[in-house]
Motif scaffolding. Structure first.
Motif, PDB file in Angstrom:
ATOM      1  N   ASN A   1      -4.787  -9.000  -1.608  1.00 53.92           N
ATOM      2  CA  ASN A   1      -3.906  -8.412  -1.678  1.00 53.92           C
ATOM      3  C   ASN A   1      -3.914  -8.803   0.307  1.00 53.92           C
ATOM      4  OD1 ASN A   1      -2.630  -5.598  -2.659  1.00 53.92           O
ATOM      5  ND2 ASN A   1      -5.505  -5.993  -3.382  1.00 53.92           N
ATOM      6  N   LEU A   2      -2.459  -8.282   0.918  1.00 53.97           N
ATOM      7  CA  LEU A   2      -2.349  -8.608   2.315  1.00 53.97           C
ATOM      8  C   LEU A   2      -2.501  -7.203   2.553  1.00 53.97           C
ATOM      9  CD1 LEU A   2      -2.320 -10.895   4.239  1.00 53.97           C
ATOM     10  CD2 LEU A   2       0.154 -11.292   4.645  1.00 53.97           C
ATOM     11  N   VAL A   3      -2.632  -7.239   4.163  1.00 60.11           N
ATOM     12  CA  VAL A   3      -2.526  -5.515   4.344  1.00 60.11           C
ATOM     13  C   VAL A   3      -2.339  -5.460   5.693  1.00 60.11           C
ATOM     14  CG1 VAL A   3      -3.526  -3.234   5.671  1.00 60.11           C
ATOM     15  CG2 VAL A   3      -4.563  -4.511   2.864  1.00 60.11           C
ATOM     16  N   VAL A   4      -1.273  -4.486   6.526  1.00 60.18           N
ATOM     17  CA  VAL A   4      -0.915  -4.701   7.385  1.00 60.18           C
ATOM     18  C   VAL A   4      -1.136  -3.281   8.029  1.00 60.18           C
ATOM     19  CG1 VAL A   4       1.042  -4.953   9.473  1.00 60.18           C
ATOM     20  CG2 VAL A   4       1.044  -6.090   7.283  1.00 60.18           C
ATOM     21  N   THR A   5      -1.213  -2.901   9.209  1.00 61.15           N
ATOM     22  CA  THR A   5      -0.669  -1.920   9.873  1.00 61.15           C
ATOM     23  C   THR A   5       0.206  -1.529  10.733  1.00 61.15           C
ATOM     24  OG1 THR A   5      -2.605  -2.147  12.008  1.00 61.15           O
ATOM     25  CG2 THR A   5      -3.780  -1.261  10.278  1.00 61.15           C
ATOM     26  N   THR A   6       1.218   0.079  11.099  1.00 62.69           N
ATOM     27  CA  THR A   6       1.855   0.234  11.818  1.00 62.69           C
ATOM     28  C   THR A   6       1.513   1.114  12.316  1.00 62.69           C
ATOM     29  OG1 THR A   6       3.070   1.173  10.040  1.00 62.69           O
ATOM     30  CG2 THR A   6       3.712  -1.628   9.568  1.00 62.69           C
ATOM     31  N   LYS A   7       1.884   1.414  13.780  1.00 63.90           N
ATOM     32  CA  LYS A   7       1.319   2.272  14.889  1.00 63.90           C
ATOM     33  C   LYS A   7       2.342   3.234  14.801  1.00 63.90           C
ATOM     34  CE  LYS A   7      -0.593  -1.464  17.743  1.00 63.90           C
ATOM     35  NZ  LYS A   7      -0.186  -2.309  18.570  1.00 63.90           N
ATOM     36  N   ALA A   8       3.386   3.355  14.971  1.00 66.05           N
ATOM     37  CA  ALA A   8       4.325   4.116  15.450  1.00 66.05           C
ATOM     38  C   ALA A   8       4.695   4.862  14.056  1.00 66.05           C
ATOM     39  CB  ALA A   8       5.759   3.906  15.755  1.00 66.05           C
TER      40      ALA A   8
ATOM     41  N   PHE B   1       0.664  -6.167   0.563  1.00 66.72           N
ATOM     42  CA  PHE B   1       1.498  -7.296  -0.057  1.00 66.72           C
ATOM     43  C   PHE B   1       0.378  -7.051  -0.978  1.00 66.72           C
ATOM     44  CE2 PHE B   1       4.164  -7.285   3.792  1.00 66.72           C
ATOM     45  CZ  PHE B   1       4.850  -7.309   2.918  1.00 66.72           C
ATOM     46  N   PRO B   2       0.405  -6.519  -2.043  1.00 67.40           N
ATOM     47  CA  PRO B   2      -0.299  -7.819  -3.143  1.00 67.40           C
ATOM     48  C   PRO B   2       0.291  -9.134  -3.344  1.00 67.40           C
ATOM     49  CG  PRO B   2       0.869  -5.266  -4.158  1.00 67.40           C
ATOM     50  CD  PRO B   2       1.331  -5.701  -2.699  1.00 67.40           C
TER      51      PRO B   2
END
Length: 418
Positions: free
Chosen positions: A228-235, A242-243
């Motif tokens: 998995n590819l992980v992304v944090t979004t603040k707002a 993303f698998p």
């Protein structure tokens, strides 16, 4: 990020089987409100891909040797400042290298121009150092030989304002923070990064090409198994996953969107087993622990743990300890994880080392590969402090490197240690 965003500024890269430019709008904002919270300023298939590509590297692939790399992020020409690291953790200047791109500065960023974690990554497998050039939309790779950087290669990042990099095996993904935001994949070769066809994915954000620091994404990171590819979004207050397919491409056009358990998710880390995801949250300076399922869904295993400090944005692991940078009051918090996976503070006050008036604007951190030392960027002071990790998780200062680009119109961000 000082709102108070690659695994990695030490951004330790994930390996198969590893368990362990800009402009500024108006005057600087001294207090930012996000989502109602006031933020103080101050797998096996992936293994196959890796093995299949292993022959591209020389058996004598160069590697870093007792070095700390600091990204200057200068607007007129980004540079990597290199320091030799002694066995006692002390730093000595060992040169500076132009990346061939420009640094960047997010709109109204209080202390950290890139507002991200993982903008500078050392990949031990290939012996390469990867750096973002946010102001020119490019990524630079260097081959590392001890404390020297060679064979510079520069490629387009696939988007606007690149600010974070993740690596697993022979695959790297760059997070672009500007515009809609995106992730773009690359293959790591002995000639640098080569774009991975079909890997580009939008994050669906609503930013200008140079984003606001509070609405840009915080970090991109692979799970240690590469699935998995992980992304944090603040707002948006989301942790998006993303698998991944065996060929290094995302399995779907859009990520699995998980609502963050804590406000303003920023930095990503993983425990020593590689099974638990930790996310640092800036709004109330908390850390939440999750399990990541194969389908990209997150399961909270420990609710947000507050540290009593201000604006936690960065988080790095050293063995069973974690260290977080609190830019709001320029402190470093220590955490320990027990054998059951429970996270707690190393002391009641949430401070792993006494704060210093000479070390202001704490931002990004790096941990050496032997996990004995932690290095902390002080953006306002233009310094890097080095600490020895003690048996109880306390940090003892052993060195300070001075004369680095201090935060003003822009400033340094991104650090890696070996």
């Amino acid at each position: 990020m000082s709102m108070h965003s690659s695994q990695k500024g030490n951004r330790r890269t994930s390996r198969a089987g590893d368990t362990r430019g800009g402009h500024r709008a108006g005057s600087r904002t001294r207090r930012i409100v996000i989502g109602g919270g006031a933020l103080a300023v101050a797998g096996a298939a992936t293994v196959a891909v890796s093995l299949a590509s292993a022959s591209q590297y020389s058996r004598s692939a160069a590697r870093g040797d007792h070095a700390v790399f600091v990204q200057g992020n200068e607007l007129d020409g980004n540079t990597i400042h290199v320091f030799a690291r002694g066995d006692d953790g002390k730093l000595q200047p060992a040169g500076a290298y132009e990346t061939g791109g420009k640094g960047g500065d997010q709109v109204d960023a209080p202390t950290d121009s890139l507002a991200s974690q993982g903008s500078l990554v050392y990949d031990g497998r290939s012996g390469m150092l990867l750096a973002v050039n946010a102001g020119s939309g490019t990524v630079t790779s260097f081959r590392v030989e001890g404390q020297r950087l060679q064979d510079r290669e520069v490629v387009d990042s696939g988007g606007e304002f690149p600010s974070s990099i993740a690596v697993h095996g022979t695959i790297a993904y760059v997070m672009n923070a500007g515009g809609q935001g995106s992730v773009q994949g690359f293959r790591i070769t002995d000639k640098g990064l080569k774009p991975l066809k079909g890997s580009h994915r939008s994050l669906g954000l609503d930013n200008e090409d140079v984003p606001r620091f509070d609405t840009s994404p915080g970090e991109v990171e692979f799970t240690p198994d590469g699935r998995n590819l992980v992304v944090t979004t603040k707002a948006n207050n989301t942790v998006e996953v993303f698998p991944m397919k065996p060929d290094g491409l995302p399995a779907s056009d859009e990520p699995v969107v998980n609502q963050s358990a804590g406000g303003v998710p920023f930095a990503i880390s993983f425990d020593a087993t590689g099974k638990r995801l930790l996310v640092a949250e800036a709004e109330k300076s908390t850390v939440t622990t999750y399990n990541v399922h194969r389908d990209g869904k997150l399961e909270v295993v420990q609710q947000p743990l507050p540290n009593g400090q201000e604006t936690l944005c960065w988080l790095e692991r050293a063995g069973n300890y974690f260290y977080g940078g609190n830019t709001g009051n320029s402190t470093v918090t220590g955490y320990r994880m027990d054998k059951h996976g429970t996270l707690s503070l190393t002391n009641e006050v949430g401070i792993a080392t006494p704060p210093s008036a000479d070390s202001q604007g704490v931002i990004d951190l790096a941990v050496t590969e032997d996990e004995r030392f932690v290095y902390v960027q002080n953006a306002v002071s233009g310094t890097v402090d080095g600490f020895r990790v003690e048996a109880d998780g306390a940090l003892t200062k052993v060195t300070t490197a001075e004369g680095l680009p201090a935060f003003d119109e822009s400033g340094m961000e991104g650090i890696a240690a070996v």
